[in-house]
Design a protein around this motif. Structure first.
Motif, PDB file in Angstrom:
ATOM      1  N   GLU A  51      33.601 -50.580 -31.488  1.00 29.47           N
ATOM      2  CA  GLU A  51      33.384 -49.176 -32.132  1.00 29.47           C
ATOM      3  C   GLU A  51      32.891 -48.242 -31.158  1.00 29.47           C
ATOM      4  O   GLU A  51      33.633 -47.049 -31.040  1.00 29.47           O
ATOM      5  CB  GLU A  51      32.364 -49.212 -33.088  1.00 29.47           C
ATOM      6  CG  GLU A  51      32.522 -49.801 -34.384  1.00 29.47           C
ATOM      7  CD  GLU A  51      31.357 -50.037 -35.282  1.00 29.47           C
ATOM      8  OE1 GLU A  51      30.472 -49.554 -35.043  1.00 29.47           O
ATOM      9  OE2 GLU A  51      31.320 -50.964 -36.128  1.00 29.47           O
ATOM     10  N   CYS A  52      32.168 -48.399 -29.975  1.00 25.43           N
ATOM     11  CA  CYS A  52      31.916 -47.616 -28.921  1.00 25.43           C
ATOM     12  C   CYS A  52      33.143 -47.312 -27.933  1.00 25.43           C
ATOM     13  O   CYS A  52      33.219 -45.881 -27.770  1.00 25.43           O
ATOM     14  CB  CYS A  52      30.890 -48.259 -28.078  1.00 25.43           C
ATOM     15  SG  CYS A  52      29.442 -48.407 -28.696  1.00 25.43           S
ATOM     16  N   LEU A  59      33.068 -47.456 -19.996  1.00 23.95           N
ATOM     17  CA  LEU A  59      32.565 -46.356 -20.474  1.00 23.95           C
ATOM     18  C   LEU A  59      32.262 -45.383 -19.127  1.00 23.95           C
ATOM     19  O   LEU A  59      32.075 -43.993 -19.295  1.00 23.95           O
ATOM     20  CB  LEU A  59      31.397 -46.443 -21.293  1.00 23.95           C
ATOM     21  CG  LEU A  59      31.452 -47.153 -22.581  1.00 23.95           C
ATOM     22  CD1 LEU A  59      30.339 -47.351 -23.227  1.00 23.95           C
ATOM     23  CD2 LEU A  59      32.523 -46.518 -23.368  1.00 23.95           C
ATOM     24  N   CYS A 104      30.524 -52.981 -29.726  1.00 24.30           N
ATOM     25  CA  CYS A 104      31.315 -52.369 -28.463  1.00 24.30           C
ATOM     26  C   CYS A 104      32.570 -51.930 -28.510  1.00 24.30           C
ATOM     27  O   CYS A 104      32.814 -50.943 -28.099  1.00 24.30           O
ATOM     28  CB  CYS A 104      31.257 -53.696 -27.424  1.00 24.30           C
ATOM     29  SG  CYS A 104      29.774 -54.288 -26.765  1.00 24.30           S
ATOM     30  N   LEU A 107      23.816 -49.396 -27.402  1.00 19.77           N
ATOM     31  CA  LEU A 107      23.881 -50.604 -26.901  1.00 19.77           C
ATOM     32  C   LEU A 107      23.139 -51.513 -25.983  1.00 19.77           C
ATOM     33  O   LEU A 107      23.119 -52.671 -26.276  1.00 19.77           O
ATOM     34  CB  LEU A 107      25.345 -50.038 -26.007  1.00 19.77           C
ATOM     35  CG  LEU A 107      26.207 -51.242 -25.276  1.00 19.77           C
ATOM     36  CD1 LEU A 107      26.544 -52.153 -26.281  1.00 19.77           C
ATOM     37  CD2 LEU A 107      27.140 -50.631 -24.078  1.00 19.77           C
ATOM     38  N   GLN A 151      34.863 -43.494 -27.894  1.00 18.80           N
ATOM     39  CA  GLN A 151      35.138 -42.814 -26.518  1.00 18.80           C
ATOM     40  C   GLN A 151      36.589 -42.628 -26.530  1.00 18.80           C
ATOM     41  O   GLN A 151      37.051 -41.250 -25.943  1.00 18.80           O
ATOM     42  CB  GLN A 151      34.603 -43.541 -25.399  1.00 18.80           C
ATOM     43  CG  GLN A 151      34.907 -43.096 -24.053  1.00 18.80           C
ATOM     44  CD  GLN A 151      33.776 -41.914 -23.794  1.00 18.80           C
ATOM     45  OE1 GLN A 151      32.758 -41.784 -24.594  1.00 18.80           O
ATOM     46  NE2 GLN A 151      34.194 -41.022 -22.893  1.00 18.80           N
ATOM     47  N   CYS A 185      26.403 -44.912 -24.569  1.00 13.68           N
ATOM     48  CA  CYS A 185      26.769 -45.344 -25.959  1.00 13.68           C
ATOM     49  C   CYS A 185      25.578 -45.624 -26.716  1.00 13.68           C
ATOM     50  O   CYS A 185      24.734 -46.612 -26.427  1.00 13.68           O
ATOM     51  CB  CYS A 185      27.619 -46.429 -26.040  1.00 13.68           C
ATOM     52  SG  CYS A 185      28.180 -47.265 -27.648  1.00 13.68           S
TER      53      CYS A 185
END
Length: 532
Positions: A410-411, A371, A408, A379, A415, A376
């Motif tokens: 999904e994050c 990231l 994670c 998290l 992004q 996020c």
């Protein structure tokens, strides 16, 4: 309602007493009659009446011999004698033999009722006194049991003193439990540490009685879900069978699966706290089961090394994670967990939990790299919650780790979607700025530094149309706009990158159903018609 048998060798006397008097009104129920002593004795043995009203002189077996038999056999019935001999000697013998009273014939029904009711009242009063005495004895025993159990519970959780040694002997523990094992039965386990329904008082009592009856030990209720048993080690105990019986005791009561942990053999008060710790540590190995089980402390001494997994599996997991591929991530996690399970049969549960937490920390660090500082939401909080979780079970930790990795992914996908959206917007802007150029997938891909094939697939996935279709559609829409603004067709054709005007007109007609000039004329005619 007390029961009574009536016996006399004269049938009329029997029937008159048994059936002509409303005995139920006086709390008496007639359950049998007899006309000789032998049949009467057999009836008493079978029916065990509370009261026996019998003639003292009968065939086959006299009333005197019958009551002697009753005393010898400890039959609980109380006797009232009847006799036609008005002789004080008979009365004396009846009382000596244990009769309650003596009726001399002839007698009236009222006299019979009075004597029987008097005996009934005496029996009831005696029963009440006996019940009160038993209750007091039970309360005294229960109170002493509570005192003993409180003493033992204190020993379970603290080091003994010299005074404790004396109390141990005072409570006869040195005789009851010269050597013992400590057992812990526990159901306090639920999904992610949530409390399950507690065992109710009925279940606790049933479990305690089952253990005490089966193994002749001492059972303590140690907390809402725990039952501790101290069992003599003088004989071998089938712990697996005992655990299964305990599970059957609480089945259907709403409590969670029960587990049993037990210690090595110990002796004396000084070792009780250590034995409890051993049983508690053994109980910790239910970590590897979600359905309860039976665990010995000796097993904990055969600990295996901390389970590991091949570095390439972790590498594959993190690669799947970086790409946001949740399906592949879960597949690789299953591979890791399977490798752990094959190695972790005797690994200490707390070390196994640390492995899960370390894996989650590795995933978190990978997320920070991917990231690159982009936040996020949730998290860090999720990781903090995981690091603070209790022991739980192996299966629960697998679920928790899988859920964390799914979040994670999904994050990552979120992004990625933002990045895709930004790239598509750049491409669209580039197309709009270069409508007069020869726009191709290659030229657009160079503008956003992507490969042509990747951009073509991405553009189609994000917009549901090919890049070439988008360019053509945008050009036609621009052409419509400029036509209505009065711009010449030749100029529009040039601005849209069509050097050949007839080709542009043909393209326009293909999409709009008419050539550019007709489109403009048709539009203004519609506007004038609306004005009229």
């Amino acid at each position: 309602m007390l029961t009574m048998c009536v016996m006399d060798d004269i049938k009329m006397v029997v029937n008159g007493i048994a059936y002509q008097i409303p005995w139920e009104k006086h709390g008496i129920r007639i359950v049998g009659t007899a006309e000789d002593g032998q049949r009467g004795l057999e009836m008493i043995r079978e029916l065990r009446p509370d009261i026996v009203l019998t003639d003292i002189c009968m065939p086959h077996l006299s009333g005197r011999d019958m009551i002697r038999k009753m005393v010898e056999e400890h039959l609980p019935s109380r006797v009232i004698f009847m006799s036609g001999f008005n002789d004080f000697v008979y009365a004396q013998e009846a009382v000596r033999l244990g009769a309650f009273d003596y009726l001399s014939k002839p007698f009236t029904p009222a006299q019979v009722v009075e004597t029987v009711v008097k005996l009934r009242e005496a029996i009831v009063e005696e029963a009440e006194k006996t019940a009160k005495m038993r209750l007091l004895e039970m309360e005294l025993l229960e109170n002493r049991r509570h005192q003993r159990d409180d003493f033992l519970r204190k020993l379970l959780h603290r080091a003994p003193s010299v005074d404790n040694e004396q109390q141990w002997n005072n409570w006869q523990m040195h005789k009851m439990l010269p050597c013992y094992r400590t057992l812990i039965f526990d159901t306090e386990r639920g999904e992610q540490g949530k409390s399950l329904a507690k065992m109710n008082e009925h279940t606790i009592t049933a479990l305690r009685e089952m253990i005490e009856e089966r193994e002749d030990g001492i059972v303590l209720h140690d907390g809402s879900q725990r039952i501790v048993a101290l069992l003599p080690a003088s004989r071998s105990i089938d712990m697996e069978s005992l655990w299964q019986e305990a599970a059957a005791c609480i089945e259907g009561e709403g409590a969670g699966p029960i587990s049993l942990g037990y210690s090595t053999i110990q002796e004396g008060p000084a070792q009780l706290a250590y034995a409890y710790q051993e049983a508690d540590r053994a109980l910790g190995y239910r970590f590897y089961s979600s359905t309860g089980g039976c665990y010995s402390y000796e097993r904990t001494q055969r600990t295996s090394d901390i389970p590991r997994y091949a570095p390439d599996k972790e590498k594959a997991l993190l690669y799947a994670l970086r790409s946001g591929n949740n399906e592949q991530t879960e597949y690789m996690l299953d591979e890791l967990f399977l490798e752990w399970i094959s190695q972790s049969d005797y690994c200490r549960p707390e070390l196994m939990v640390q492995q899960f937490k370390t894996l989650c920390m590795t995933v978190y660090r990978t997320m920070l790299e991917v990231l690159e500082g982009v936040p996020c939401n949730g998290l860090a909080e999720r990781l903090s919650d995981i690091q603070g979780l209790p022991l739980l079970t192996f299966a629960e930790w697998m679920n928790i780790t899988t859920e964390f990795c799914s979040f994670c992914c999904e994050c990552i996908r979120g992004q990625q979607n933002k990045e895709y959206s930004r790239v598509i917007q750049q491409v669209k802007q580039y197309i709009e700025d270069h409508l007069d150029s020869d726009l191709t997938v290659n030229s657009c891909a160079r503008a956003v530094h992507l490969s042509p094939s990747y951009l073509a697939n991405l553009f189609k996935r994000e917009t549901s149309m090919t890049l070439a279709n988008y360019v053509t559609t945008l050009r036609i829409e621009k052409a419509k706009q400029w036509l209505l603004e009065g711009m010449q067709v030749q100029l529009i054709s040039a601005r849209l990158g069509y050097e050949d005007r007839p080709y542009f007109s043909e393209m326009f007609k293909k999409h709009c159903g008419m050539n550019p000039s007709m489109f403009r004329q048709h539009y203004f005619e519609q506007q004038n018609a609306k004005k009229r």
